[in-house]
Design a protein around this motif. Structure first.
Motif, PDB file in Angstrom:
ATOM      1  N   GLU A  40      78.118  40.508  26.289  1.00  0.00           N
ATOM      2  CA  GLU A  40      77.472  41.487  25.811  1.00  0.00           C
ATOM      3  C   GLU A  40      76.749  42.357  26.762  1.00  0.00           C
ATOM      4  O   GLU A  40      76.911  42.250  28.420  1.00  0.00           O
ATOM      5  CB  GLU A  40      75.929  40.979  25.534  1.00  0.00           C
ATOM      6  N   ILE A  41      77.231  44.143  25.957  1.00  0.00           N
ATOM      7  CA  ILE A  41      77.035  44.663  27.321  1.00  0.00           C
ATOM      8  C   ILE A  41      75.111  44.968  26.481  1.00  0.00           C
ATOM      9  O   ILE A  41      74.759  44.800  25.611  1.00  0.00           O
ATOM     10  CB  ILE A  41      76.992  46.075  26.845  1.00  0.00           C
ATOM     11  N   GLY A  46      72.943  53.025  21.151  1.00  0.00           N
ATOM     12  CA  GLY A  46      73.408  53.879  20.532  1.00  0.00           C
ATOM     13  C   GLY A  46      73.475  53.627  19.207  1.00  0.00           C
ATOM     14  O   GLY A  46      72.489  53.859  18.935  1.00  0.00           O
ATOM     15  N   ALA A  47      74.041  53.888  17.840  1.00  0.00           N
ATOM     16  CA  ALA A  47      73.723  53.222  16.769  1.00  0.00           C
ATOM     17  C   ALA A  47      72.218  52.364  16.391  1.00  0.00           C
ATOM     18  O   ALA A  47      72.750  51.711  17.067  1.00  0.00           O
ATOM     19  CB  ALA A  47      74.830  53.555  16.120  1.00  0.00           C
ATOM     20  N   GLY A  48      71.709  52.714  16.004  1.00  0.00           N
ATOM     21  CA  GLY A  48      70.040  51.636  16.409  1.00  0.00           C
ATOM     22  C   GLY A  48      69.136  51.456  17.649  1.00  0.00           C
ATOM     23  O   GLY A  48      68.569  50.755  17.273  1.00  0.00           O
ATOM     24  N   GLY A  49      69.583  52.562  18.455  1.00  0.00           N
ATOM     25  CA  GLY A  49      68.266  52.710  18.846  1.00  0.00           C
ATOM     26  C   GLY A  49      69.170  52.252  20.819  1.00  0.00           C
ATOM     27  O   GLY A  49      70.410  51.727  20.461  1.00  0.00           O
ATOM     28  N   LEU A  92      85.925  47.857  19.064  1.00  0.00           N
ATOM     29  CA  LEU A  92      86.747  48.698  19.934  1.00  0.00           C
ATOM     30  C   LEU A  92      86.580  49.223  21.075  1.00  0.00           C
ATOM     31  O   LEU A  92      86.940  49.417  21.516  1.00  0.00           O
ATOM     32  CB  LEU A  92      88.096  48.733  19.744  1.00  0.00           C
ATOM     33  N   ASN A  93      84.911  49.189  20.611  1.00  0.00           N
ATOM     34  CA  ASN A  93      84.335  50.084  21.792  1.00  0.00           C
ATOM     35  C   ASN A  93      82.334  49.703  22.221  1.00  0.00           C
ATOM     36  O   ASN A  93      82.254  49.155  21.015  1.00  0.00           O
ATOM     37  CB  ASN A  93      84.117  51.705  20.799  1.00  0.00           C
ATOM     38  N   ALA A  94      82.117  50.456  22.875  1.00  0.00           N
ATOM     39  CA  ALA A  94      80.922  49.570  23.477  1.00  0.00           C
ATOM     40  C   ALA A  94      79.718  49.415  22.613  1.00  0.00           C
ATOM     41  O   ALA A  94      78.773  49.474  22.816  1.00  0.00           O
ATOM     42  CB  ALA A  94      80.561  50.119  24.713  1.00  0.00           C
ATOM     43  N   VAL A  95      79.518  50.937  21.565  1.00  0.00           N
ATOM     44  CA  VAL A  95      78.092  51.044  20.590  1.00  0.00           C
ATOM     45  C   VAL A  95      79.031  50.063  19.916  1.00  0.00           C
ATOM     46  O   VAL A  95      77.783  50.045  18.565  1.00  0.00           O
ATOM     47  CB  VAL A  95      78.371  52.579  20.368  1.00  0.00           C
ATOM     48  N   ASN A  96      79.917  49.615  19.565  1.00  0.00           N
ATOM     49  CA  ASN A  96      79.975  48.415  18.034  1.00  0.00           C
ATOM     50  C   ASN A  96      80.181  48.941  16.907  1.00  0.00           C
ATOM     51  O   ASN A  96      79.808  48.671  15.539  1.00  0.00           O
ATOM     52  CB  ASN A  96      79.168  47.057  17.812  1.00  0.00           C
TER      53      ASN A  96
END
Length: 167
Positions: A40-41, A46-49, A92-96
């Motif tokens: 986990e990062i 991101g989306a959702g805060g 495939l990206n950090a913001v899921n």
């Protein structure tokens, strides 16, 4: 022009791997591997805060297996091998973002090989991705620039041969 912004942030990674190699009889070899991963990062916006998010391309589960048989033939050694790799679904990206996510997939390969007695000559016939699995090893979210996401598609089923000489 457009560019990616790369940055580092805190992360928490917990996992384990196990590999087993079996040689039950002359000429036979089996390899099995299992990986469990919780990556986990921490505190990523991101989306959702600001949330903890699954690391990109870090599946919770992956599994691989290989079976190989080798025997004497034509003044050298022949072998036949089948292998596979299973990868669980993952972002495939950090913001899921759900648009930049790949489903689980299994890829299998096979080959037949001859190696000369002095290990100089090698002839191999192979097929990669023989189940013709469609999957995406990576993707990019460029919706802010072009309005689309770009997915890189892995190679489909393909056949080939290799001839090699080692000094």
């Amino acid at each position: 022009g457009p560019s990616l912004i790369v940055f580092n942030t805190d992360a928490e990674i917990l996992g384990s791997e196990i590999e087993v190699v079996l040689n039950p009889a002359d000429g036979w070899e089996f390899l099995l591997g299992l990986s469990l991963l919780d990556a986990e990062i921490q505190d990523l916006d991101g989306a959702g805060g600001v949330l903890n998010r699954q690391m990109p391309n870090a599946p919770d589960l992956s599994f691989n297996a290989l079976g190989r048989y080798e025997w004497a033939a034509f003044g050298g050694r022949m072998s036949a091998q089948v292998d596979m790799n299973y990868v669980d679904d993952r972002p495939l990206n950090a913001v899921n973002d759900p648009a930049i996510r790949d489903e689980s997939y299994t890829v299998a390969n096979a080959n037949v090989q001859w190696l000369s007695a002095n290990d100089h000559w090698m002839l191999k016939l192979w097929v990669k991705n023989f189940t013709d699995e469609v999957y995406f090893p990576t993707a990019f979210d460029i919706t802010g620039i072009t309005g689309v996401t770009q997915h890189s598609v892995a190679s489909p089923r393909w056949f080939g041969g290799t001839v090699g000489y080692s000094w």
